[in-house]
Design a protein around this motif. Structure first.
Motif, short mmCIF file in Angstrom:
data_model
loop_
_atom_site.label_atom_id
_atom_site.label_comp_id
_atom_site.label_asym_id
_atom_site.label_seq_id
_atom_site.Cartn_x
_atom_site.Cartn_y
_atom_site.Cartn_z
N TYR A 116 43.01 83.68 27.39
CA TYR A 116 42.25 84.24 28.50
C TYR A 116 41.19 85.21 27.96
O TYR A 116 41.30 85.69 26.83
CB TYR A 116 43.18 84.97 29.47
CG TYR A 116 44.18 84.05 30.13
CD1 TYR A 116 43.78 83.20 31.16
CD2 TYR A 116 45.51 84.02 29.73
CE1 TYR A 116 44.69 82.33 31.76
CE2 TYR A 116 46.42 83.17 30.33
CZ TYR A 116 46.01 82.32 31.35
OH TYR A 116 46.90 81.47 31.94
N ARG A 119 46.79 79.48 40.41
CA ARG A 119 45.37 79.77 40.18
C ARG A 119 44.51 79.75 41.44
O ARG A 119 43.61 80.57 41.61
CB ARG A 119 44.78 78.84 39.12
CG ARG A 119 44.65 77.42 39.57
CD ARG A 119 44.04 76.53 38.53
NE ARG A 119 42.71 76.96 38.10
CZ ARG A 119 41.61 76.84 38.81
NH1 ARG A 119 41.66 76.36 40.03
NH2 ARG A 119 40.46 77.21 38.31
N SER A 175 40.75 82.84 32.76
CA SER A 175 40.09 81.78 32.00
C SER A 175 38.68 81.53 32.54
O SER A 175 38.35 81.96 33.65
CB SER A 175 40.91 80.49 32.10
OG SER A 175 41.12 80.18 33.45
N ASP A 227 37.31 78.90 33.70
CA ASP A 227 37.18 78.14 34.95
C ASP A 227 37.47 79.03 36.16
O ASP A 227 36.86 78.88 37.21
CB ASP A 227 38.08 76.88 34.95
CG ASP A 227 39.52 77.19 34.66
OD1 ASP A 227 39.79 77.86 33.65
OD2 ASP A 227 40.39 76.79 35.45
#
Lengths: 321, 355
Positions: B69, B298, B327, B329
């Motif tokens: 991360y 998420r 992260s 994304d």
């Protein structure tokens, strides 16, 4: 070895309720009964003379029980005098057993609790636990000590090997009715120990979240019906229950998995190709799997993959995580 | 909520240090047990005890981020461990084996390591924080450490100090010469969450008022919505927090705001269940992250970050908002860009750091 008398003993001389040195627990092995029935008693039990004239069993309680069952009386025995200390007798019983077999967890628990009357905790941890093939640790000692406080069906299941001691340790903080509900579930269906641990955690999480007793989660309508699906194989039923509980605990993840399957269907993956999303949709590491037998087949597969990566629907799928 | 220990356990090796002398001067009647070395025990925390020891490790450590991360890349200036605020979700409950609040008194070693570190990397921007392993200002009324640290960083052209706290113990900062090199930061949550999960910490209004006072004294301030916690009406409650934030402080003086949802190592779960059985923070569903920590799924994280980001940007378009340990994304979905596109998170924060 303390001085020993060898003599024939009548059953009425034995105090069967004296468990001072008793460390055996669990079902009597059938083989022992057959062996004594076939060739008689090869190893003599060890007893101790008590002040009141009765005899205490030190080693060989199972052998004596089998003899009684088979009507073999009198039984040849070794007998210690009253002067031999309880600790010496207990140590004899422990060493006699550990030299011949692996004690079950309940028996290990018995050894630890009985020895705790004679030795301090550091000695119990450093000397006695390794003798029982246990890692010397305070936490583990406490877990084993607590084993006997559990409900007798659970203790029996642990002694008989149908419930792993790890699960029994984990069940201990729960209420009796909840423990027994778990035992029933785990005895009914073939879950591995690690899956039992997972289910225990999942059911406890649901119970805490929804404010219901764990036994109510285990016995609710949906789970009960899955358990009673008698036409389905046991393994399949076990898996169905696991999936059902996971879905209840993690509805978002479950919904996402289902959406992913639908998206895959819409993309229309060529047969033989399998696409897996990142575990728990965390990160960006996808997995595409296929097999092949010949180089030509590999060429075809690679072309299919190349075409796939060019498809807007496939690219959208990878981005839609 | 001010922490007043009822017993001091002090290692003899640090008896003459300035820190010990200061603490003894503030607490002249508190019983002291002098020991050769404080024993490492695993038992429950003795809430009345403050241990003062010689620290034998490195005072400066990189933020314990993982490669999986994106990390803010700040340096931890480690002046003590543990905290008396008892927040239910606190990672310190499982992070250190020793249970008690502990201060490191051999500050000469700390200053030496700090000078060496700064001297070794003269061309870099250094962002230091003291609030990773303890609350930065919890013990300041006893130690007066901020009176040493703030002027020190004021003299370092490329370095800043971030003091992270859930207290209002900022009085000692008022008269210090900080030259913009100290950022004072608060962790924020809605009133209901503070009452149930941060019961010994100060109220939201008190934290914001302390932040306002620091702004008055010329400090830049920062906020950490970390951990963001899912709870009934969380959207509405965080909206309320942001609204009160903007009505109390001047957003132009905010150095940065971080967002991070609840995450924890699996070992913390049974500790929370045992110590805080009334807490509901574990009721939400969690998945194991790439770093092994348990996190919200998420999609939920993205939803929370988007919500907060929109609120904050609506209040002040120019705010520097970053995600803690997420992260690429998730950054893209939640904030609309990746740190990489702007030179990396460290560079973004470095640019923000210096006055």
């Amino acid at each position: 070895m303390p001085e020993t008398d060898f003599r024939s003993v009548q059953f009425e001389e034995v105090d069967w309720s004296d468990t001072t040195c008793l460390i055996t627990y669990g079902p009597h092995p059938e083989k022992l009964l057959h062996a004594i029935d076939a060739v008689g008693l090869l190893q003599w039990p060890l007893l101790q003379q008590r002040e009141d004239g009765l005899l205490r069993i030190v080693c060989g309680s199972r052998r004596l029980t089998v003899c009684r069952k088979l009507g073999i009386e009198p039984v040849p025995c070794q007998v210690f005098s009253t002067s031999v200390s309880h600790l010496t007798c207990l140590r004899m019983a422990i060493y006699d057993n550990v030299a011949q077999r692996v004690l079950n967890p309940v028996e290990k628990s018995l050894v630890l609790t009985k020895m705790a009357e004679y030795v301090d905790r550091p000695q119990l941890i450093e000397d006695v636990m390794p003798l029982l093939d246990l890692e010397p640790s305070v936490t583990l000692l406490q877990r084993y000590e607590g084993l006997q406080e559990l409900d007798s069906p659970i203790v029996d299941a642990v002694a008989g090997g149908s419930l792993h001691e790890r699960i029994a340790f984990a069940l201990r903080p729960l209420r009796g009715k909840d423990r027994l509900a778990f035992l029933k579930l785990f005895e009914q269906l073939p879950f591995s120990v690690s899956v039992q641990e997972e289910l225990l955690e999942t059911i406890m999480d649901i119970s805490r979240r929804d404010g219901v007793a764990p036994r109510d989660v285990i016995n609710d309508k949906e789970i009960r019906e899955l358990r009673q699906e008698n036409k389905r194989p046991l393994r399949q039923r076990a898996q169905d229950i696991r999936i059902c509980l996971q879905a209840r605990r993690s509805p978002r993840l479950t919904a996402r998995k289902q959406r992913f399957l639908e998206e895959i269907r819409q993309v229309g993956l060529p047969p033989g190709l399998r696409l897996e999303p990142p575990p728990h949709f965390e990160g960006s590491r996808w997995r595409l799997e296929f097999t092949f037998h010949q180089p030509d087949e590999l060429t075809v597969r690679l072309r299919q993959v190349a075409r796939l990566t060019g498809q807007p629907a496939f690219r959208r799928l990878l981005k839609s995580k | 909520m001010r922490f007043r220990p009822e017993k001091l356990v002090i290692e003899e090796a640090v008896a003459e240090t300035s820190l010990v002398q200061r603490v003894l001067a503030v607490l002249p009647h508190t019983p002291v047990i002098w020991v050769g070395r404080v024993k490492e025990t695993k038992g429950p925390r003795d809430e009345q005890v403050l241990e003062i020891v010689k620290f034998r490790g490195r005072f400066i450590k990189p933020c314990p981020g993982t490669r999986s991360y994106i990390c803010c890349g700040y340096q931890i200036l480690n002046l003590g461990i543990k905290c008396s605020l008892g927040c239910t979700y606190c990672i310190l409950q499982s992070y250190f084996p020793s249970p008690n609040l502990r201060l490191f008194a051999n500050l000469e070693d700390m200053w030496q390591q700090l000078r060496d570190h700064l001297g070794s990397f003269r061309n870099r921007v250094h962002r230091f924080g003291t609030g990773e392993f303890t609350d930065s200002l919890l013990l300041d009324p006893l130690t007066h450490l901020s009176a040493d640290l703030v002027p020190f960083f004021a003299g370092e052209a490329n370095a800043i100090l971030e003091l992270k706290t859930k207290t209002t113990q900022v009085e000692s900062l008022e008269t210090l010469n900080h030259r913009g090199h100290t950022v004072v930061a608060w962790s924020l949550n809605p009133d209901g969450v503070i009452a149930s999960e941060e019961a010994a910490a100060t109220s939201l209004d008190d934290r914001l008022e302390a932040a306002r006072r620091c702004q008055e004294w010329g400090y830049r301030i920062a906020f950490h919505f970390d951990p963001l916690l899912v709870h009934p009406n969380w959207q509405q409650n965080y909206t309320e927090v942001v609204s009160r934030l903007f009505s109390t402080v001047d957003p132009r003086g905010i150095a940065w705001i971080s967002l991070g949802t609840l995450r924890f190592m699996p070992a913390l779960k049974p500790i929370i269940q045992q110590r805080h059985p009334e807490s509901t923070i574990l009721h939400e569903e969690f998945v194991p992250g790439l770093d092994g920590k348990m996190r919200y799924f998420r999609d939920l994280r993205v939803e929370m970050y988007r919500h907060l980001n929109e609120l904050l940007k609506k209040g002040c378009e120019d705010l520097c908002i970053y995600l803690c340990m997420e992260s690429e994304d998730v950054w893209t979905e939640a904030l609309g860009f990746t740190p990489e596109e702007r030179g990396g998170l460290c560079a973004i924060l470095d640019r923000q750091a210096l006055p």
